[in-house]
Write a protein that holds these residues in place. Structure first.
Motif, mmCIF file in Angstrom:
data_model
loop_
_atom_site.group_PDB
_atom_site.id
_atom_site.type_symbol
_atom_site.label_atom_id
_atom_site.label_comp_id
_atom_site.label_asym_id
_atom_site.label_seq_id
_atom_site.Cartn_x
_atom_site.Cartn_y
_atom_site.Cartn_z
ATOM 1 N N GLN A 149 0.828 -1.085 0.083
ATOM 2 C CA GLN A 149 -0.029 0.210 -0.003
ATOM 3 C C GLN A 149 0.861 1.147 -0.111
ATOM 4 O O GLN A 149 0.483 2.477 -0.507
ATOM 5 N N ARG A 150 1.977 1.011 0.719
ATOM 6 C CA ARG A 150 2.764 2.426 0.665
ATOM 7 C C ARG A 150 3.842 2.625 -0.419
ATOM 8 O O ARG A 150 3.966 3.421 -1.227
ATOM 9 N N GLN A 151 4.224 1.444 -1.185
ATOM 10 C CA GLN A 151 5.015 1.356 -2.270
ATOM 11 C C GLN A 151 4.316 1.603 -3.540
ATOM 12 O O GLN A 151 4.868 2.280 -4.333
ATOM 13 N N LEU A 152 3.108 1.023 -3.728
ATOM 14 C CA LEU A 152 2.270 1.190 -4.926
ATOM 15 C C LEU A 152 1.455 2.505 -4.781
ATOM 16 O O LEU A 152 0.663 2.645 -5.650
ATOM 17 N N GLN A 153 1.146 2.807 -3.454
ATOM 18 C CA GLN A 153 0.145 4.114 -3.096
ATOM 19 C C GLN A 153 -1.106 3.718 -3.711
ATOM 20 O O GLN A 153 -1.704 4.290 -4.556
ATOM 21 N N CYS A 154 -1.589 2.689 -2.873
ATOM 22 C CA CYS A 154 -2.970 2.215 -3.221
ATOM 23 C C CYS A 154 -3.532 1.741 -1.755
ATOM 24 O O CYS A 154 -2.801 1.863 -0.599
ATOM 25 N N CYS A 155 -4.900 1.490 -1.872
ATOM 26 C CA CYS A 155 -5.561 1.151 -0.352
ATOM 27 C C CYS A 155 -6.699 0.404 -0.829
ATOM 28 O O CYS A 155 -7.443 0.622 -1.676
ATOM 29 N N GLY A 156 -6.612 -1.053 -0.175
ATOM 30 C CA GLY A 156 -7.823 -1.848 -0.214
ATOM 31 C C GLY A 156 -7.536 -2.690 -1.620
ATOM 32 O O GLY A 156 -6.565 -2.580 -2.319
ATOM 33 N N ILE A 157 -8.279 -3.600 -1.929
ATOM 34 C CA ILE A 157 -8.441 -4.432 -3.059
ATOM 35 C C ILE A 157 -8.648 -3.861 -4.426
ATOM 36 O O ILE A 157 -7.916 -3.603 -5.257
ATOM 37 N N HIS A 158 -10.076 -3.075 -4.279
ATOM 38 C CA HIS A 158 -10.364 -2.240 -5.471
ATOM 39 C C HIS A 158 -10.397 -0.812 -5.204
ATOM 40 O O HIS A 158 -9.911 0.273 -6.027
ATOM 41 N N ASN A 159 -10.715 -0.319 -3.934
ATOM 42 C CA ASN A 159 -10.607 0.961 -3.270
ATOM 43 C C ASN A 159 -10.321 0.785 -1.774
ATOM 44 O O ASN A 159 -10.828 -0.355 -1.512
ATOM 45 N N TYR A 160 -10.520 1.911 -1.224
ATOM 46 C CA TYR A 160 -10.409 2.011 0.443
ATOM 47 C C TYR A 160 -11.581 1.277 0.916
ATOM 48 O O TYR A 160 -11.476 0.817 2.263
ATOM 49 N N SER A 161 -12.713 1.394 0.221
ATOM 50 C CA SER A 161 -13.966 1.036 0.970
ATOM 51 C C SER A 161 -14.074 -0.764 1.232
ATOM 52 O O SER A 161 -14.695 -0.972 2.116
ATOM 53 N N ASP A 162 -13.028 -1.219 0.425
ATOM 54 C CA ASP A 162 -13.019 -2.809 0.837
ATOM 55 C C ASP A 162 -12.389 -3.208 1.924
ATOM 56 O O ASP A 162 -12.938 -4.051 2.484
ATOM 57 N N TRP A 163 -11.925 -2.297 2.680
ATOM 58 C CA TRP A 163 -11.483 -2.509 4.048
ATOM 59 C C TRP A 163 -12.726 -2.736 5.021
ATOM 60 O O TRP A 163 -12.541 -3.220 6.105
ATOM 61 N N GLN A 164 -13.795 -2.010 4.890
ATOM 62 C CA GLN A 164 -14.959 -2.394 5.663
ATOM 63 C C GLN A 164 -15.492 -3.735 5.572
ATOM 64 O O GLN A 164 -16.242 -3.977 6.511
ATOM 65 N N ASN A 165 -14.938 -4.618 4.731
ATOM 66 C CA ASN A 165 -15.373 -5.936 4.622
ATOM 67 C C ASN A 165 -14.488 -6.732 5.457
ATOM 68 O O ASN A 165 -14.417 -8.166 5.207
ATOM 69 N N THR A 166 -13.580 -6.298 6.043
ATOM 70 C CA THR A 166 -12.313 -7.097 6.756
ATOM 71 C C THR A 166 -12.489 -7.408 8.183
ATOM 72 O O THR A 166 -13.260 -6.753 8.656
ATOM 73 N N HIS A 167 -12.080 -8.567 8.616
ATOM 74 C CA HIS A 167 -12.017 -8.893 9.944
ATOM 75 C C HIS A 167 -11.412 -7.885 11.026
ATOM 76 O O HIS A 167 -12.115 -7.408 11.767
ATOM 77 N N TRP A 168 -10.464 -7.229 10.311
ATOM 78 C CA TRP A 168 -9.746 -6.352 11.059
ATOM 79 C C TRP A 168 -10.695 -5.027 11.503
ATOM 80 O O TRP A 168 -10.745 -4.288 12.395
ATOM 81 N N TYR A 169 -11.112 -4.468 10.403
ATOM 82 C CA TYR A 169 -11.955 -3.275 10.318
ATOM 83 C C TYR A 169 -12.971 -3.634 11.361
ATOM 84 O O TYR A 169 -13.587 -2.588 12.161
#
Length: 254
Positions: free
Chosen positions: A142-162
Protein backbone atom coordinates in the motif's frame (compact mmCIF):
# COMPACT_ATOMS: atom_id res chain seq x y z
CA UNK A 1 38.66 -12.90 -49.06
CA UNK A 2 38.31 -16.05 -46.94
CA UNK A 3 41.03 -14.90 -44.55
CA UNK A 4 39.28 -11.54 -44.23
CA UNK A 5 36.06 -13.34 -43.29
CA UNK A 6 37.90 -15.40 -40.67
CA UNK A 7 39.54 -12.32 -39.17
CA UNK A 8 36.21 -10.49 -39.06
CA UNK A 9 34.50 -13.47 -37.43
CA UNK A 10 37.28 -13.79 -34.84
CA UNK A 11 37.12 -10.06 -34.06
CA UNK A 12 33.35 -10.15 -33.64
CA UNK A 13 33.62 -13.32 -31.57
CA UNK A 14 36.17 -11.80 -29.17
CA UNK A 15 33.98 -8.71 -28.85
CA UNK A 16 30.92 -10.89 -28.18
CA UNK A 17 32.76 -12.79 -25.48
CA UNK A 18 33.43 -9.48 -23.72
CA UNK A 19 29.71 -8.76 -24.07
CA UNK A 20 28.98 -12.17 -22.53
CA UNK A 21 30.88 -11.12 -19.41
CA UNK A 22 28.84 -7.94 -19.20
CA UNK A 23 25.69 -9.96 -19.94
CA UNK A 24 26.48 -12.30 -17.06
CA UNK A 25 26.30 -9.39 -14.63
CA UNK A 26 23.16 -7.96 -16.23
CA UNK A 27 21.34 -11.30 -16.25
CA UNK A 28 22.23 -11.97 -12.62
CA UNK A 29 21.04 -8.46 -11.69
CA UNK A 30 17.74 -8.81 -13.55
CA UNK A 31 17.16 -12.29 -12.12
CA UNK A 32 17.96 -11.16 -8.58
CA UNK A 33 15.75 -8.08 -8.98
CA UNK A 34 12.86 -10.23 -10.19
CA UNK A 35 13.42 -12.77 -7.41
CA UNK A 36 13.55 -10.12 -4.65
CA UNK A 37 10.53 -8.26 -6.03
CA UNK A 38 8.47 -11.43 -6.29
CA UNK A 39 9.56 -12.30 -2.76
CA UNK A 40 8.01 -9.01 -1.57
CA UNK A 41 4.72 -10.01 -3.20
CA UNK A 42 4.81 -13.74 -2.51
CA UNK A 43 1.71 -13.61 -0.31
CA UNK A 44 -0.34 -12.65 -3.35
CA UNK A 45 0.37 -15.76 -5.43
CA UNK A 46 0.51 -19.39 -4.36
CA UNK A 47 2.36 -20.95 -7.32
CA UNK A 48 6.03 -21.04 -6.26
CA UNK A 49 6.97 -22.11 -9.80
CA UNK A 50 6.37 -18.51 -10.88
CA UNK A 51 9.93 -17.87 -9.68
CA UNK A 52 11.46 -20.44 -12.06
CA UNK A 53 12.23 -17.90 -14.86
CA UNK A 54 14.01 -15.59 -12.38
CA UNK A 55 16.07 -18.40 -10.84
CA UNK A 56 16.92 -19.81 -14.27
CA UNK A 57 18.14 -16.50 -15.63
CA UNK A 58 20.46 -16.10 -12.62
CA UNK A 59 21.94 -19.53 -13.40
CA UNK A 60 22.32 -18.56 -17.07
CA UNK A 61 24.12 -15.37 -16.04
CA UNK A 62 26.62 -17.32 -13.97
CA UNK A 63 27.17 -19.76 -16.84
CA UNK A 64 27.70 -16.92 -19.33
CA UNK A 65 30.74 -15.74 -17.38
CA UNK A 66 32.34 -19.15 -17.84
CA UNK A 67 31.28 -19.20 -21.50
CA UNK A 68 32.97 -15.84 -22.10
CA UNK A 69 36.22 -17.17 -20.63
CA UNK A 70 36.11 -20.34 -22.74
CA UNK A 71 35.20 -18.37 -25.85
CA UNK A 72 38.03 -15.86 -25.50
CA UNK A 73 40.68 -18.53 -24.97
CA UNK A 74 39.35 -20.73 -27.78
CA UNK A 75 39.09 -17.81 -30.22
CA UNK A 76 42.58 -16.44 -29.56
CA UNK A 77 44.17 -19.90 -29.82
CA UNK A 78 41.71 -21.01 -32.53
CA UNK A 79 41.30 -24.30 -30.71
CA UNK A 80 38.97 -26.65 -32.57
CA UNK A 81 38.01 -28.47 -29.37
CA UNK A 82 37.56 -25.20 -27.47
CA UNK A 83 35.42 -23.60 -30.18
CA UNK A 84 33.30 -26.75 -30.50
CA UNK A 85 32.73 -26.79 -26.73
CA UNK A 86 31.94 -23.08 -26.89
CA UNK A 87 29.29 -23.59 -29.59
CA UNK A 88 27.69 -26.55 -27.79
CA UNK A 89 27.46 -24.69 -24.48
CA UNK A 90 26.12 -21.59 -26.22
CA UNK A 91 23.47 -23.73 -27.90
CA UNK A 92 22.42 -25.19 -24.53
CA UNK A 93 22.27 -21.73 -22.97
CA UNK A 94 20.30 -20.45 -25.97
CA UNK A 95 17.76 -23.26 -25.53
CA UNK A 96 17.56 -22.45 -21.82
CA UNK A 97 16.85 -18.80 -22.56
CA UNK A 98 14.15 -19.79 -25.04
CA UNK A 99 12.63 -21.88 -22.22
CA UNK A 100 12.85 -18.84 -19.91
CA UNK A 101 10.94 -16.75 -22.47
CA UNK A 102 8.24 -19.40 -22.87
CA UNK A 103 7.88 -19.89 -19.11
CA UNK A 104 7.89 -16.13 -18.64
CA UNK A 105 4.90 -15.73 -20.94
CA UNK A 106 3.11 -18.70 -19.34
CA UNK A 107 3.50 -17.42 -15.78
CA UNK A 108 2.87 -13.82 -16.81
CA UNK A 109 -0.55 -14.94 -18.07
CA UNK A 110 -1.20 -16.73 -14.75
CA UNK A 111 -0.27 -13.78 -12.52
CA UNK A 112 -3.67 -12.09 -12.70
CA UNK A 113 -5.60 -15.24 -11.74
CA UNK A 114 -3.12 -15.97 -8.93
CA UNK A 115 -3.48 -12.49 -7.44
CA UNK A 116 -7.27 -12.41 -7.88
CA UNK A 117 -7.54 -15.73 -6.04
CA UNK A 118 -5.28 -14.94 -3.09
CA UNK A 119 -5.50 -11.21 -2.40
CA UNK A 120 -8.87 -11.37 -0.58
CA UNK A 121 -7.50 -14.05 1.74
CA UNK A 122 -4.41 -11.96 2.53
CA UNK A 123 -6.52 -8.91 3.39
CA UNK A 124 -8.77 -11.05 5.61
CA UNK A 125 -5.70 -12.17 7.60
CA UNK A 126 -4.51 -8.60 8.24
CA UNK A 127 -4.35 -7.77 11.96
CA UNK A 128 -2.27 -4.59 11.95
CA UNK A 129 0.71 -5.98 13.86
CA UNK A 130 4.28 -6.06 12.57
CA UNK A 131 4.65 -9.69 13.71
CA UNK A 132 2.02 -10.78 11.18
CA UNK A 133 3.51 -11.52 7.72
CA UNK A 134 0.29 -10.69 5.89
CA UNK A 135 0.05 -7.34 7.69
CA UNK A 136 3.64 -6.44 6.74
CA UNK A 137 3.01 -7.45 3.13
CA UNK A 138 -0.15 -5.36 2.82
CA UNK A 139 1.33 -2.29 4.51
CA UNK A 140 4.37 -2.60 2.23
CA UNK A 141 2.43 -2.75 -1.05
CA UNK A 142 0.00 0.00 0.00
CA UNK A 143 2.91 2.37 0.69
CA UNK A 144 5.04 1.16 -2.23
CA UNK A 145 2.29 1.16 -4.86
CA UNK A 146 0.30 4.02 -3.28
CA UNK A 147 -2.95 2.11 -3.15
CA UNK A 148 -5.58 1.17 -0.58
CA UNK A 149 -7.79 -1.91 -0.35
CA UNK A 150 -8.39 -4.48 -3.06
CA UNK A 151 -10.41 -2.31 -5.46
CA UNK A 152 -10.52 0.86 -3.34
CA UNK A 153 -10.34 1.92 0.32
CA UNK A 154 -13.97 0.91 0.99
CA UNK A 155 -12.96 -2.78 0.74
CA UNK A 156 -11.45 -2.49 4.22
CA UNK A 157 -14.96 -2.30 5.65
CA UNK A 158 -15.45 -5.96 4.75
CA UNK A 159 -12.34 -7.24 6.56
CA UNK A 160 -12.09 -8.87 10.00
CA UNK A 161 -9.61 -6.22 11.13
CA UNK A 162 -12.09 -3.39 10.41
CA UNK A 163 -14.92 -5.17 12.21
CA UNK A 164 -12.78 -5.83 15.27
CA UNK A 165 -11.21 -2.36 15.48
CA UNK A 166 -14.60 -0.56 15.30
CA UNK A 167 -12.92 2.83 14.79
CA UNK A 168 -14.16 3.54 11.24
CA UNK A 169 -10.65 3.77 9.85
CA UNK A 170 -8.28 1.97 7.51
CA UNK A 171 -4.57 1.22 8.09
CA UNK A 172 -2.20 4.19 8.18
CA UNK A 173 -0.44 2.74 5.15
CA UNK A 174 -3.44 3.91 3.12
CA UNK A 175 -2.62 7.54 3.90
CA UNK A 176 -1.34 9.65 1.04
CA UNK A 177 2.37 10.40 1.37
CA UNK A 178 1.88 14.16 1.00
CA UNK A 179 -0.61 14.33 3.90
CA UNK A 180 1.94 13.49 6.59
CA UNK A 181 1.26 12.57 10.21
CA UNK A 182 -2.10 14.35 10.28
CA UNK A 183 -3.72 11.39 8.50
CA UNK A 184 -5.20 8.80 10.86
CA UNK A 185 -6.81 6.59 8.22
CA UNK A 186 -10.27 7.76 9.20
CA UNK A 187 -12.97 7.13 6.59
CA UNK A 188 -14.48 10.49 7.49
CA UNK A 189 -11.62 12.04 5.49
CA UNK A 190 -11.40 9.84 2.36
CA UNK A 191 -9.52 12.56 0.51
CA UNK A 192 -6.50 11.75 2.71
CA UNK A 193 -6.40 8.17 1.43
CA UNK A 194 -5.09 6.56 -1.73
CA UNK A 195 -8.02 6.14 -4.08
CA UNK A 196 -6.78 3.31 -6.28
CA UNK A 197 -7.09 -0.35 -5.27
CA UNK A 198 -4.03 -2.57 -4.91
CA UNK A 199 -5.14 -5.60 -6.93
CA UNK A 200 -4.65 -4.01 -10.36
CA UNK A 201 -1.33 -2.44 -9.35
CA UNK A 202 0.08 -5.68 -7.90
CA UNK A 203 -0.79 -7.53 -11.13
CA UNK A 204 0.75 -4.73 -13.20
CA UNK A 205 3.95 -4.72 -11.14
CA UNK A 206 4.43 -8.50 -11.32
CA UNK A 207 3.77 -8.54 -15.07
CA UNK A 208 6.30 -5.73 -15.59
CA UNK A 209 8.96 -7.69 -13.71
CA UNK A 210 8.28 -10.79 -15.79
CA UNK A 211 8.56 -8.72 -18.98
CA UNK A 212 12.00 -7.49 -17.85
CA UNK A 213 13.08 -11.11 -17.56
CA UNK A 214 11.58 -12.03 -20.95
CA UNK A 215 13.14 -9.13 -22.87
CA UNK A 216 16.52 -9.61 -21.21
CA UNK A 217 16.51 -13.31 -22.15
CA UNK A 218 15.46 -12.50 -25.74
CA UNK A 219 18.16 -9.84 -26.16
CA UNK A 220 21.01 -12.03 -25.03
CA UNK A 221 19.64 -15.06 -26.90
CA UNK A 222 20.01 -13.01 -30.11
CA UNK A 223 23.60 -12.10 -29.17
CA UNK A 224 24.37 -15.76 -28.52
CA UNK A 225 23.03 -16.65 -31.96
CA UNK A 226 25.58 -14.27 -33.47
CA UNK A 227 28.31 -15.79 -31.30
CA UNK A 228 27.47 -19.31 -32.49
CA UNK A 229 27.44 -18.12 -36.11
CA UNK A 230 30.91 -16.54 -35.85
CA UNK A 231 32.35 -19.61 -34.10
CA UNK A 232 30.89 -21.86 -36.80
CA UNK A 233 32.50 -19.71 -39.52
CA UNK A 234 35.93 -20.19 -37.92
CA UNK A 235 35.34 -23.93 -37.44
CA UNK A 236 34.13 -24.46 -41.01
CA UNK A 237 37.15 -22.60 -42.40
CA UNK A 238 39.50 -24.87 -40.44
CA UNK A 239 37.76 -28.01 -41.64
CA UNK A 240 37.63 -27.01 -45.32
CA UNK A 241 41.04 -25.39 -45.87
CA UNK A 242 44.15 -27.47 -45.02
CA UNK A 243 46.34 -24.45 -45.85
CA UNK A 244 44.62 -22.43 -43.16
CA UNK A 245 45.16 -25.29 -40.68
CA UNK A 246 48.89 -25.36 -41.51
CA UNK A 247 49.07 -21.57 -41.25
CA UNK A 248 47.73 -21.38 -37.70
CA UNK A 249 49.71 -24.40 -36.51
CA UNK A 250 52.97 -23.21 -38.08
CA UNK A 251 53.22 -26.26 -40.38
CA UNK A 252 54.35 -26.46 -44.03
CA UNK A 253 53.39 -28.45 -47.05
CA UNK A 254 55.42 -31.55 -47.77
Amino acid sequence: MGQCGITSSKTVLVFLNLIFWAAAGILCYVGAYAFITYDDYDHFFEDVYTLIPAVTIIAVGALLFIIGLIGCCATVRESYCGLTTFVVILLLVFMTEVAVVVLGYVYRAKVENEVNTSIKKVYDEYNGTNSNAQSRAIDYIQRQLQCCGIHNYSDWQNTHWYEESKNNSVPISCCRANIGSSCTGSLTHPEDLYQEGCEVLVVKKLKEIMMYVIWTALTFAAIQMLGMLCACVVLCRRCRDPAYELLITGGTYA
